[in-house]
Design a protein around this motif. Structure first.
Motif, PDB file in Angstrom:
ATOM      1  N   ARG A  22       0.821  -1.216   0.000  1.00  0.00           N
ATOM      2  CA  ARG A  22       0.000   0.000   0.000  1.00  0.00           C
ATOM      3  C   ARG A  22       0.854   1.265   0.000  1.00  0.00           C
ATOM      4  NH1 ARG A  22      -5.465  -0.170   1.517  1.00  0.00           N
ATOM      5  NH2 ARG A  22      -6.259  -2.267   1.351  1.00  0.00           N
ATOM      6  N   TYR A  31      -0.806  12.008  -2.889  1.00  0.00           N
ATOM      7  CA  TYR A  31      -1.890  11.073  -3.239  1.00  0.00           C
ATOM      8  C   TYR A  31      -3.248  11.695  -2.895  1.00  0.00           C
ATOM      9  CZ  TYR A  31      -5.204   7.214  -3.063  1.00  0.00           C
ATOM     10  OH  TYR A  31      -6.315   6.433  -3.256  1.00  0.00           O
ATOM     11  N   ARG A  35      -6.297  12.170  -5.440  1.00  0.00           N
ATOM     12  CA  ARG A  35      -7.483  11.370  -5.120  1.00  0.00           C
ATOM     13  C   ARG A  35      -8.737  12.234  -5.145  1.00  0.00           C
ATOM     14  NH1 ARG A  35     -11.463   9.188  -4.282  1.00  0.00           N
ATOM     15  NH2 ARG A  35     -12.021   7.543  -2.814  1.00  0.00           N
ATOM     16  N   ILE A  68       4.276  -1.005  -7.156  1.00  0.00           N
ATOM     17  CA  ILE A  68       3.110  -1.894  -7.302  1.00  0.00           C
ATOM     18  C   ILE A  68       2.023  -1.094  -8.002  1.00  0.00           C
ATOM     19  CG2 ILE A  68       2.304  -1.402  -4.935  1.00  0.00           C
ATOM     20  CD1 ILE A  68       1.206  -4.389  -4.995  1.00  0.00           C
ATOM     21  N   ASP A  72      -6.926  -2.214  -7.199  1.00  0.00           N
ATOM     22  CA  ASP A  72      -7.457  -2.813  -5.973  1.00  0.00           C
ATOM     23  C   ASP A  72      -7.819  -4.269  -6.248  1.00  0.00           C
ATOM     24  OD1 ASP A  72      -8.312  -1.836  -3.120  1.00  0.00           O
ATOM     25  OD2 ASP A  72      -9.822  -3.295  -3.748  1.00  0.00           O
ATOM     26  N   LEU A  74     -10.535  -5.569  -5.502  1.00  0.00           N
ATOM     27  CA  LEU A  74     -11.972  -5.688  -5.780  1.00  0.00           C
ATOM     28  C   LEU A  74     -12.335  -5.336  -7.223  1.00  0.00           C
ATOM     29  CD1 LEU A  74     -13.315  -4.474  -2.328  1.00  0.00           C
ATOM     30  CD2 LEU A  74     -13.028  -6.817  -3.155  1.00  0.00           C
ATOM     31  N   PHE A  86     -16.982   2.136  -3.052  1.00  0.00           N
ATOM     32  CA  PHE A  86     -16.179   2.444  -1.867  1.00  0.00           C
ATOM     33  C   PHE A  86     -16.836   3.608  -1.172  1.00  0.00           C
ATOM     34  CE2 PHE A  86     -13.348  -0.159  -4.243  1.00  0.00           C
ATOM     35  CZ  PHE A  86     -12.529  -0.768  -3.309  1.00  0.00           C
ATOM     36  N   GLY A  91     -14.737   2.180   3.623  1.00  0.00           N
ATOM     37  CA  GLY A  91     -14.249   0.975   2.980  1.00  0.00           C
ATOM     38  C   GLY A  91     -15.224   0.422   1.968  1.00  0.00           C
ATOM     39  N   PRO A  92     -14.924  -0.767   1.438  1.00  0.00           N
ATOM     40  CA  PRO A  92     -15.697  -1.296   0.317  1.00  0.00           C
ATOM     41  C   PRO A  92     -17.098  -1.755   0.709  1.00  0.00           C
ATOM     42  CG  PRO A  92     -13.909  -2.804   0.926  1.00  0.00           C
ATOM     43  CD  PRO A  92     -13.777  -1.620   1.802  1.00  0.00           C
ATOM     44  N   PHE A 138      -0.792  -7.517  -9.257  1.00  0.00           N
ATOM     45  CA  PHE A 138      -1.332  -8.281  -8.123  1.00  0.00           C
ATOM     46  C   PHE A 138      -2.794  -8.660  -8.332  1.00  0.00           C
ATOM     47  CE2 PHE A 138      -4.230  -5.291  -6.048  1.00  0.00           C
ATOM     48  CZ  PHE A 138      -3.815  -4.058  -6.552  1.00  0.00           C
ATOM     49  N   TYR A 148     -15.287 -10.750   0.780  1.00  0.00           N
ATOM     50  CA  TYR A 148     -15.950  -9.472   0.471  1.00  0.00           C
ATOM     51  C   TYR A 148     -17.197  -9.691  -0.378  1.00  0.00           C
ATOM     52  CZ  TYR A 148     -11.837  -7.081   2.303  1.00  0.00           C
ATOM     53  OH  TYR A 148     -10.838  -6.632   3.127  1.00  0.00           O
ATOM     54  N   PHE A 201      -2.662 -11.572  -2.775  1.00  0.00           N
ATOM     55  CA  PHE A 201      -2.989 -11.173  -1.403  1.00  0.00           C
ATOM     56  C   PHE A 201      -4.089 -12.081  -0.840  1.00  0.00           C
ATOM     57  CE2 PHE A 201      -0.789  -7.123  -0.807  1.00  0.00           C
ATOM     58  CZ  PHE A 201      -0.544  -6.689  -2.101  1.00  0.00           C
ATOM     59  N   HIS A 319       1.844  -5.847   6.899  1.00  0.00           N
ATOM     60  CA  HIS A 319       0.535  -5.572   6.298  1.00  0.00           C
ATOM     61  C   HIS A 319       0.648  -4.168   5.730  1.00  0.00           C
ATOM     62  CE1 HIS A 319      -4.168  -6.025   6.668  1.00  0.00           C
ATOM     63  NE2 HIS A 319      -3.720  -6.208   5.444  1.00  0.00           N
TER      64      HIS A 319
HETATM   65  O1  CP3 Z   1      -0.102  -1.335  -2.576  1.00  0.00           O
HETATM   66  C1  CP3 Z   1      -0.393  -0.374  -3.320  1.00  0.00           C
HETATM   67  O2  CP3 Z   1       0.026   0.779  -3.137  1.00  0.00           O
HETATM   68  C2  CP3 Z   1      -1.226  -0.677  -4.553  1.00  0.00           C
HETATM   69  C3  CP3 Z   1      -2.620  -0.481  -4.426  1.00  0.00           C
HETATM   70  C4  CP3 Z   1      -3.500  -1.356  -3.534  1.00  0.00           C
HETATM   71  C5  CP3 Z   1      -4.708  -0.848  -2.983  1.00  0.00           C
HETATM   72  N1  CP3 Z   1      -5.370  -1.891  -2.398  1.00  0.00           N
HETATM   73  C6  CP3 Z   1      -5.151   0.554  -3.080  1.00  0.00           C
HETATM   74  C7  CP3 Z   1      -6.204   1.051  -2.156  1.00  0.00           C
HETATM   75  C8  CP3 Z   1      -3.416  -2.711  -3.180  1.00  0.00           C
HETATM   76  C9  CP3 Z   1      -2.307  -3.717  -3.444  1.00  0.00           C
HETATM   77  C10 CP3 Z   1      -4.616  -3.027  -2.482  1.00  0.00           C
HETATM   78  C11 CP3 Z   1      -4.910  -4.392  -1.987  1.00  0.00           C
HETATM   79  C12 CP3 Z   1      -6.124  -4.631  -1.210  1.00  0.00           C
HETATM   80  N2  CP3 Z   1      -7.341  -3.992  -1.320  1.00  0.00           N
HETATM   81  C13 CP3 Z   1      -6.253  -5.658  -0.242  1.00  0.00           C
HETATM   82  C14 CP3 Z   1      -5.183  -6.679   0.121  1.00  0.00           C
HETATM   83  C15 CP3 Z   1      -4.124  -6.118   0.999  1.00  0.00           C
HETATM   84  C16 CP3 Z   1      -4.551  -5.805   2.399  1.00  0.00           C
HETATM   85  O3  CP3 Z   1      -4.403  -4.647   2.783  1.00  0.00           O
HETATM   86  O4  CP3 Z   1      -4.987  -6.728   3.120  1.00  0.00           O
HETATM   87  C17 CP3 Z   1      -7.554  -5.595   0.283  1.00  0.00           C
HETATM   88  C18 CP3 Z   1      -8.135  -6.482   1.350  1.00  0.00           C
HETATM   89  C19 CP3 Z   1      -8.243  -4.540  -0.415  1.00  0.00           C
HETATM   90  C20 CP3 Z   1      -9.662  -4.126  -0.280  1.00  0.00           C
HETATM   91  C21 CP3 Z   1      -9.774  -2.709   0.129  1.00  0.00           C
HETATM   92  N3  CP3 Z   1      -9.519  -1.617  -0.684  1.00  0.00           N
HETATM   93  C22 CP3 Z   1     -10.176  -2.225   1.387  1.00  0.00           C
HETATM   94  C23 CP3 Z   1     -10.535  -3.105   2.573  1.00  0.00           C
HETATM   95  C24 CP3 Z   1     -10.156  -0.840   1.312  1.00  0.00           C
HETATM   96  C25 CP3 Z   1     -10.642   0.140   2.366  1.00  0.00           C
HETATM   97  C26 CP3 Z   1      -9.762   0.162   3.542  1.00  0.00           C
HETATM   98  C27 CP3 Z   1      -8.624   1.059   3.318  1.00  0.00           C
HETATM   99  O5  CP3 Z   1      -7.479   0.631   3.572  1.00  0.00           O
HETATM  100  O6  CP3 Z   1      -8.903   2.182   2.909  1.00  0.00           O
HETATM  101  C28 CP3 Z   1      -9.704  -0.462   0.021  1.00  0.00           C
HETATM  102  C29 CP3 Z   1      -9.492   0.901  -0.499  1.00  0.00           C
HETATM  103  C30 CP3 Z   1      -8.127   1.232  -1.018  1.00  0.00           C
HETATM  104  N4  CP3 Z   1      -7.374   0.420  -1.823  1.00  0.00           N
HETATM  105  C31 CP3 Z   1      -7.424   2.456  -0.823  1.00  0.00           C
HETATM  106  C32 CP3 Z   1      -6.219   2.347  -1.524  1.00  0.00           C
HETATM  107  C33 CP3 Z   1      -5.151   3.400  -1.653  1.00  0.00           C
HETATM  108  C34 CP3 Z   1      -7.934   3.660  -0.031  1.00  0.00           C
HETATM  109  C35 CP3 Z   1      -9.121   4.270  -0.686  1.00  0.00           C
HETATM  110  C36 CP3 Z   1      -9.030   5.740  -1.001  1.00  0.00           C
HETATM  111  O7  CP3 Z   1      -7.977   6.276  -1.376  1.00  0.00           O
HETATM  112  O8  CP3 Z   1     -10.079   6.370  -0.899  1.00  0.00           O
END
Ligand code: CP3
Length: 339
Positions: A22, A31, A35, A68, A72, A74, A86, A91-92, A138, A148, A201, A319
């Motif tokens: 992340r 960012y 965003r 990376i 996402d 999802l 989202f 979150g999602p 990924f 989910y 993941f 993580h």
């Molecule tokens: O790693 C990186 O920088 C690449 C981008 C990336 C995102 N999500 C961007 C993101 C990656 C590799 C993910 C993986 C991801 N997404 C996972 C597996 C890794 C982990 O953390 O366990 C999971 C479970 C998700 C699902 C997801 N996406 C959730 C649960 C959430 C909300 C919670 C949160 O952390 O905000 C997201 C949103 C998300 N995915 C954001 C980002 C930068 C934040 C949303 C935003 O900017 O508004």
């Protein structure tokens, strides 16, 4: 020369290469600035220019050894026709699929056209990266995606998907099979668009008992890896089965992954006994110690460096990095890792 790929090929380096799960995200002011330009998060993921910029931001600021792709996990349910959004700050949110009947509404294969912006972003990033930096593609593992898709949101213990799998094992197997195909295809298309390594993941593997772990995490991930390797034998695949504690030995042999990303709770002093000799590891700094910084951070970094000295290891978190992480702490960590 790409140190990250050298280590994934099994070569130990004097200093471990480093990237952070992340690493593109809300802890970076640049960012947050881009965003706010996008209508919503998925729209952001599907806008190649924004995704390229978000991917490059942490590379420019910190010179990580790997980028990376900004996307996402999802996007796969979205490209299978499930509604995904989202909610701001929550979150999602997916349209929960709590019955076998609900799963019948899914498409029978990935809508690849919908994901074309992700592949375009990969091509753009690959062209923009410095030659020493590797590009990672990924996907989410079938089990984590299913938690989910069935629960409709992140849940504390993934109970909806666990109940579903106990009550309807055949329907759950069909969903898993569909996700194996979709993940395999998505990873292959990312490799074809320029991804030089892939990470799977399985963030919620840790809630599965032994036999369920084998059936719903290891077996599907093993099938995805075999499918991707059949077409792209030279692209290394990292697996992140978060929270599986004592299960690493079997996980590695069942999935045939090239590297294993270790979560925060995994004891580095002990893990080698569980892993085949020469196994490549990645991880596992606590994202919370990074928020706190100071001498505690230094000691935690040193522990990882000492425990993995002379071994093929990629420095990373256990993580994803969290939004309140101060940037000076990331800089301090990098100085220490790089010597
Ligand atoms: O790693 C990186 O920088 C690449 C981008 C990336 C995102 N999500 C961007 C993101 C990656 C590799 C993910 C993986 C991801 N997404 C996972 C597996 C890794 C982990 O953390 O366990 C999971 C479970 C998700 C699902 C997801 N996406 C959730 C649960 C959430 C909300 C919670 C949160 O952390 O905000 C997201 C949103 C998300 N995915 C954001 C980002 C930068 C934040 C949303 C935003 O900017 O508004």
């Amino acid at each position: 020369m790409k140190p990250f790929l050298d280590v994934l090929a099994g070569k130990a380096t004097a200093r471990p290469p480093i990237w952070l799960m992340r690493q593109a995200g809300r802890y970076l002011p640049e960012y947050r600035a881009i965003r706010s330009q996008a209508r919503d998060f998925l729209h952001f993921c599907y806008s190649p220019e924004l995704a390229i910029e978000a991917t490059m931001q942490p590379i420019r600021r910190f010179s990580f050894d790997a980028a990376i792709i900004f996307s996402d996990i999802l996007v796969i349910p979205d490209a299978l026709g499930q509604s995904v959004r989202f909610a701001e700050g929550e979150g999602p949110r997916l349209e929960a699929m709590e019955t076998p009947e609900a799963l019948k509404g899914l498409a029978s294969a990935l809508d690849e056209e919908k994901l074309e912006p992700v592949y375009n972003a990969l091509r753009g990033v690959r062209a923009a990266l410095p030659p020493s930096v590797a590009l990672i593609g990924f996907c989410g593992a079938p089990w984590t995606l299913a938690t989910y898709m069935i629960g409709g949101r992140g849940t504390p213990d993934q109970a909806p998907a666990r109940h579903f799998a106990y009550q309807h094992p055949e329907a759950f197997q069909s969903l898993t099979d569909l996700l194996v195909e979709a993940c395999t295809r998505h990873l292959c298309l990312q490799a074809e668009a320029g991804a030089e390594a892939l990470q799977i993941f399985d963030s919620w593997a840790g809630n599965l008992p032994e036999r369920e772990l084998r059936r719903w995490s290891e077996a599907p991930i093993g099938r995805i890896i075999a499918g991707v390797k059949a077409r792209h034998p030279s692209v290394p695949i990292i697996a992140f089965p978060r929270g599986i504690a004592g299960g690493f030995s079997r996980f590695v042999s069942e999935t045939n992954c090239d590297a294993i990303s270790l979560d925060t709770a995994c004891a580095l002093s002990d893990i080698r006994k569980q892993l085949p000799p020469g196994m490549v590891t990645q991880g596992n700094l606590d994202p919370l110690v990074l928020i706190n910084g100071g001498s505690g951070l230094d000691a935690a970094v040193d522990h990882i460096l000492e425990s993995t000295a002379g071994l093929p290891h990629v420095f990373n978190l256990g993580h994803g990095i969290l939004p309140p992480t101060p940037i000076p702490h990331v800089e301090a960590m990098l100085r220490r890792v790089r010597g």
